[in-house]
Structures are given as C-alpha cells and as structure tokens.
Write a protein that holds these residues in place. Structure first.
Motif, PDB file in Angstrom:
ATOM      1  N   ASN A   1       0.805  -1.240   0.000  1.00 37.91           N
ATOM      2  CA  ASN A   1       0.000   0.000   0.000  1.00 37.91           C
ATOM      3  C   ASN A   1       0.832   1.282   0.000  1.00 37.91           C
ATOM      4  N   LYS A   2       2.179   1.147  -0.003  1.00 39.51           N
ATOM      5  CA  LYS A   2       3.011   2.357   0.033  1.00 39.51           C
ATOM      6  C   LYS A   2       2.858   3.167  -1.256  1.00 39.51           C
ATOM      7  N   VAL A   3       2.776   2.485  -2.402  1.00 40.52           N
ATOM      8  CA  VAL A   3       2.593   3.197  -3.669  1.00 40.52           C
ATOM      9  C   VAL A   3       1.280   3.956  -3.664  1.00 40.52           C
ATOM     10  N   LYS A   4       0.211   3.258  -3.283  1.00 42.55           N
ATOM     11  CA  LYS A   4      -1.111   3.890  -3.253  1.00 42.55           C
ATOM     12  C   LYS A   4      -1.131   5.076  -2.288  1.00 42.55           C
ATOM     13  N   ASP A   5      -0.538   4.907  -1.106  1.00 42.39           N
ATOM     14  CA  ASP A   5      -0.537   5.977  -0.110  1.00 42.39           C
ATOM     15  C   ASP A   5       0.247   7.190  -0.615  1.00 42.39           C
ATOM     16  N   THR A   6       1.388   6.929  -1.264  1.00 41.71           N
ATOM     17  CA  THR A   6       2.211   8.028  -1.778  1.00 41.71           C
ATOM     18  C   THR A   6       1.475   8.793  -2.873  1.00 41.71           C
TER      19      THR A   6
END
Length: 731
Positions: free
Chosen positions: A521-526
């Motif tokens: 989920n780091k890509v989505k959060d960024t």
C-alpha cells in the motif's frame, strides 16, 4: 477404475508431456482438477488432462500394461480449475509460444489454485459467521438476552464477533438464534464518491461511437497526453455493461492500478482487482468473485488478461506500448497477443490506448489491421508543456551547488515551491549508486549469480542486483585487494531524493520506485498524498511517468534523459522516446500551463528532440528508417533461443551445433540466424547463457524447426532451452 493422464507441476520443456496414474476411488474425476501424485520419489501436484474409464482393477491393468502405473495419492479439487475457453487459450498459447503447457497453467491461476505443491499451503476460502434470529419468542429470557435478540431481529443478521459471547451462547442453547456462514472478501477497497460521466469533446464522442457501434474488432486510440482517453474508456465500458457484457481493463504498472480502480469505482459497482501486489488470499478471493460471475469489470496489470470473465464485451489495454505487458519469464507471453487469442472466442471489442503507440501497433493501424482513432487535443484545449532541453556537457548550465541538477531546473523547482505547485522528477534508475568500485584496484562489485553490476542502496546499506534480485551486505573491504575505501559512482532515485532534500530542506519530498513498492500500500498511499497536494516534489522511476493525472503538477524534470539510449537493444530509442514523452505529459494537465526540463548529455539525438516537441509522427518515421535498415520489427518477427548450462564448454559446443543445424534447415527460406552470442546477462542463477536470435517474416518458416530444436536439446543432458517469441529485447 479410472486412468488419468496427468501433467506434473514442473513447467519445463523436457517434462512437457502427460504421465499415467490410476484412481480406484468413488469420485468421478474430471479433466482440469489437481491431484497429488508420487513422481520421482516425491509427492507433488499434478493436473489432470484426460480421464479414461477402464473396466478392470489395477492388478489386471498392470498385467496388460507395458509400464508400471502408480495410484494417485489424493484428489485435491472437486471441479475443474479452468473453464473451456481458458483451457483452449492455454493450448493456443502453447502452440504460439512453444511453451510448456504447465507453465501456462501456472501463469493463469492465483497462488492458491496453481497446480503446484506450494498451493496447498496457500489461503483458501475464509468465512464470516453471522447470527440470525430463529425464534422471536422472548419467554424465559433475561433483559440482556431480549435486548440482543431484538437487535439481531432488527438488523436481520449480525457478525457473531460483534455480540457478547455469553449472550450468543445462551440464545443458541435456548434455540433462539442460528448461525450462517458467508464467504469473506479479504481485499478491502476504499470507498469513493460516485461521479457522473463528463461531457465529451467532439473527438471523444467520435471515438466512443466508433468503439461501441462500428463493426471493427480492434482499435488504436492514439491520443496526446491529457486528451481524455480514460473518459472514453469509462463511457465505452458503461455502454458495454448495459448490453449485459463484461469489461477487462489492463494497465501496465501496479502503480497505475489504484488510480484506474478509483476512476472506475466512481462510475461503477461490482469491480474486481488483479495484480501482483495483492496478497495470496486477496488474489484468491478476487479470482473466485470473477469466476462466479459476481463482477462485471476487472481492472488489473498484465496477468489480469487471464481473468475468468464470461461474456466479455470489451478489453482495454491502456498505455499499450509499455514493455511490462510482456512477461519476461516462461511462458514469455504478451498481454496483447493473449487478448487477440481470447477475442476469437468472445468476439469482444479491443481498444489499445497510447500517446506513443508501439511501432508494431502503429504499423498495423496504418495497414488497416487495427482501426485508427485520434484524440489530437488536450481536454479544455490546454497547451502541451513548454519544454527546454538542457545540455549537461555545457558547464555554464551546471549549478555550482549540485552537479546533478542544472541551473534551469533548480530555478524552476524553486519557482513551483513558491507558487505552491507540484514537481515530478524522473530518474529511470533506482537505488543510490549504480556502481560500487574499489578505489585501489578498481574492481567493480558484481552479482555472483548473473554477473550484473550490483547497485548500492543506501536506505538499507545493501548491494542489490536489479536483474535476479540477489542482495548482500555492503562489504567493509574489497574482496579482491582488501582495501576499505569504495567509490559510489553515478546516481539513482535514492540519491536524487537525498540531494533534493538537501537543496530544498523545507519541501515535502517523496520517492516512488520498486523499492518503495515492496511495502504493501506504500505506492497507493504516496500517490494519494501527492494527489491531495501533501507532497511538493515526487521523485521516481518510470512508475511515475505513465498514465497519472495530477492537476497541480506544472513542472516535470527528466534528470538524465539519455540513460536508456545506452542499452544495447533495437528498442532502446523507442523506449526512451516513450518514457520522456509520457513523463512530459504529466505536466500542466488542467488549467495551468505545464513546463518540462530535459537534462541530457546528448542534446542532438533525434529521440531527445522529438520527445521534447511531443512529435510522435516525426519519431515514428525516423525510427522506422533505422528499423528497416537493420531488419528489425515491425519489418521482421523475432524468436530468441536461450541455452543455459552450468557446463560452459558443453554450452558453447551445443550452441554452435544448433546454430549450424538451424542454418542448414533455413537455407532456402528468408530466415536469418544470428549468434550464438554471449548475452548482456552472461550468467543467470549460476548457469551460463548463450543466445541465438532468429529473424523471420513468416511463422510457418520456423515453426517445425523450433519444435525440432526443443526436442534435440531435451534429449541432451544438462542443457536447458527457453524460447521467447516476440522478445522485447534482442540482447
């Protein structure tokens, strides 16, 4: 008794055939299920291809059989894993790609359903337990029990975990309630507000009507960046769904999936997601939803092309030019080719969208094989970004405080920070430093399994191979001479981030590359933070260059534009043009004028100039001239034969023997054999490699010869053969 023809789980060409096993149980075995079998003294998973009823027991059968037939250990599935269409698709792929059938089944199915021993430990169906009212009579109940029973009655059903255990137990013992199980969907999708369709431009309307009303089957939707291709996808999907059909939407990068899912969820319900960042349990649940017909739209990356949708009416491949649609391990399929195979069964409309179509796709459109559609204007007639090429060989352009950035780019970044506007910086190299070299003996540290130069990643102080995934600690001394000082040469996205934070300490900075993508989920959060203006400067690799639509981005900086031109591939110019053009297109997409800065050490290269003025047609004509001179696609087709062995001498002898064999076979045909050559990656997974490249114009000229070649190699010991049809690289 049933005799089963079983494919074993190893997807290699030397075992690409069925083995016979017996089953004497009561279950009626169906082709397409998994069974446990004993093979070579190991218990592994097999996939049943065919079943024969035999009117005798195993002892009688053994007397008549020429070989020993073992019994299977266990039946795993009740129903076939794949429907009729996907079974036929697997066979078509096997024929086209010369791939082992088992490798195709492995690619098609999620981890929990793969014909593989490891699948048995993967997640299965998860259930929620709900409480329902069985008897409304409240006699002999305590006030608390009455309160709970009424609550259950009013809400029809309530999760058992939301009620107090002692009250649930008491009501159940008094026969007042019952339990029901419902399958639990473990992928939690974010809630989004619904939006109405946007008003289309005249160009968009013509494209939409053509896709949904005309008789063509495959369309190239060529639109400049920011021209509204996504809105055409959405409204075409609505029309198709209203006709009772389903839609498959492919994007090239996992980082784009989130944004595309959000766009579709704003318009539709019943959407499934398929991509490699999902957990095995999430993939299993999504796959089951699709196969059960509970969704009518699937959004995903390359492997979603195998989604078990029924009655498909529309398949969209966005950014069709991107090489990630090609699988670079066995089976070497391309999502577009697989879509064309599925199209024969479903008769769906296929839309290929891009601002920079691949040369092969554009050529087919020019020949009329695909129907060409254009979107020549940006939404609201906004202008394309103003682009400046900065020559980094001119010392007057270099900023005294940082050799990484030009004066122009430094000034423009500061200007955007002052205006509260956003900047994207593209550097298509992850890590901190691409090379680590001993300062005394000049030894460059390389991957021990494949020979690629190791890159240094500062955030975890590790050396990493960007090809095979090998990692090791950063050594304290040189393994050759023992010296303790190393040079960190070059720079990647991690170092650019460090430098930007040093130069602009007050700016909110984030990085997006495949290292970041390792964290769920780091890509989505960024991307969500960037979309919400919580980040001022986003630094990234090609993940940030494609398909994103950020309204406040007014500056794009391409930090090292000619990086990809040095790769020894016939596609290096095309990839570089596409990447720069797509990156520039992220700037100024709504009502603000966009700007782009291209930093390069090769300012006169036609790729740099053509991408700077966003002139696809000019690039297409120039690049096609070079392709014709060198006889590369789309003027010919390619087949890459890779031979691998731990024995280098055996490998060299075999590769030259096979090259001579092929040349003799192709003597009277328009087929060129190049090699054998030592590839760019001379060693992979501790095996040496040699490659033979075949250029051909007609498929029938090479088909039988490649099948024969596979058979020759399979009969030799300690040599592995891989066949890559339509490879994305020729090195």
């Amino acid at each position: 008794m049933q005799i089963l023809d079983v494919l074993i789980e190893y997807g290699i060409s030397s075992l690409d055939r069925t083995f016979s096993y017996a089953y004497q149980g009561e279950i009626k075995i169906k082709p397409g299920i998994r069974v446990l079998v004993n093979f070579n003294h190991k218990e592994i998973v097999g996939y049943v291809v065919d079943v024969k009823e035999i009117d005798m027991d195993l002892k009688e059968y053994q007397k008549e059989s020429l070989f020993v037939v073992k019994e299977i250990t266990k039946v795993i599935d009740e129903e076939p894993l794949l429907n009729e269409e996907l079974v036929k698709l697997a066979q078509d792929m096997k024929e086209y790609y010369f791939a082992p059938l088992m490798s195709i089944y492995q690619a098609m199915l999620p981890p929990s359903l793969k014909p593989k021993r490891s699948s048995l430990s993967k997640p299965k169906i998860s259930y929620d337990t709900f409480v329902i009212c069985k008897d409304e009579n409240e006699e002999d109940l305590t006030p608390k029990q009455i309160e709970t029973l009424r609550l259950i009655k009013n809400y029809k059903k309530i999760l058992r975990s939301e009620l107090k255990p002692h009250l649930v137990k008491a009501l159940f013992e008094k026969n007042k309630i019952d339990f029901v199980l419902e399958e639990k969907i473990r992928l939690v999708q974010e809630e989004v507000s619904k939006k109405d369709d946007l008003v289309l431009s005249d160009e968009q309307k013509r494209a939409l009507d053509s896709i949904t009303e005309e008789g063509h089957s495959t369309y190239l939707l060529e639109g400049v960046t920011g021209s509204g291709k996504t809105e055409v996808y959405l409204q075409a999907s609505r029309r198709i769904i209203e006709r009772g059909k389903t839609v498959l939407m492919l994007v090239p990068e996992i980082s784009l999936t989130h944004q595309m899912v959000k766009r579709f969820k704003e318009r539709f319900d019943n959407i499934a997601i398929l991509h490699s960042s999902l957990t095995p349990s999430e993939k299993y649940d999504e796959y089951r939803l699709i196969s059960q017909g509970k969704v009518n739209i699937v959004v995903g990356a390359r492997s979603a092309i195998f989604a078990p949708l029924k009655n498909i009416g529309l398949v969209i491949i966005d950014e069709e030019h991107v090489e990630t649609y090609k699988q670079e391990t066995t089976p070497y399929y391309h999502a577009l080719k697989v879509a064309l195979m599925r199209q024969k069964y479903h008769k769906f409309k296929l839309v290929l969208g891009s601002a920079t179509p691949s040369l092969e796709t554009k050529t087919r459109a020019l020949k009329g094989i695909y129907h060409q559609l254009y979107l020549t204007k940006r939404i609201n007639d906004s202008s394309l970004p103003k682009t400046t090429i900065v020559n980094m060989l001119d010392l007057n352009n270099i900023d005294n405080d940082s050799i990484m950035f030009s004066k122009t780019l430094r000034e423009k970044i500061q200007d955007r920070l002052d205006k509260k506007e956003q900047t994207m910086l593209l550097i298509n190299k992850r890590g901190y430093a691409p090379y680590i070299q001993c300062s005394r003996c000049q030894m460059t540290l390389k991957c021990p399994t494949c020979g690629v130069i190791l890159s240094y990643h500062q955030f975890d102080d590790m050396l990493k191979c960007h090809h095979c995934g090998y990692v090791s600690k950063m050594p304290s001394s040189c393994p050759k001479c023992g010296h303790t000082k190393f040079y960190k040469i070059g720079f990647g996205s991690e170092k650019v981030e460090e430098e930007i934070k040093r130069l602009y300490p007050y700016a909110r900075v984030a990085r997006l590359d495949s290292d970041i993508a390792l964290v769920k989920n780091k890509v989505k959060d960024t991307l969500t933070k960037f979309e919400n203006n919580e980040i001022d400067i986003l630094i990234g690799t090609q993940m940030i260059a494609k398909g994103h639509d950020f309204r406040n981005v007014t500056l794009v900086g391409v930090v090292l534009a000619d990086l990809g031109l040095n790769i020894p591939s016939y596609k290096s110019s095309e990839r570089t043009f596409n990447l720069i053009t797509q990156a520039i297109g992220r700037s100024g997409r709504v009502d603000k004028l966009g700007e782009a800065i291209i930093q390069t050490y090769n300012p006169n290269h036609y790729v740099i100039y053509d991408s700077s003025i966003q002139d696809y047609n000019r690039f297409f004509n120039e690049e096609m001239t070079y392709r014709k001179e060198s006889q590369n696609p789309p003027y010919v087709y390619l087949a890459m034969i890779t031979l691998a062995s731990e024995d280098l001498n055996n490998l060299i002898d075999t590769s030259f023997y096979l090259k001579n064999h092929l040349e003799a076979k192709f003597a009277n045909k328009k087929v060129e054999v190049i090699g054998p050559s030592e590839p760019f990656l001379a060693k992979v997974n501790n095996k040496y490699q040699r490659k033979i490249l075949i250029k051909f114009k007609k498929r029938e000229d090479i088909e039988n010869e490649i099948k024969e070649l596979i058979e020759i190699v399979n009969n030799r010991k300690k040599i592995q053969i891989l066949v890559n049809i339509d490879p994305e690289s020729d090195y």
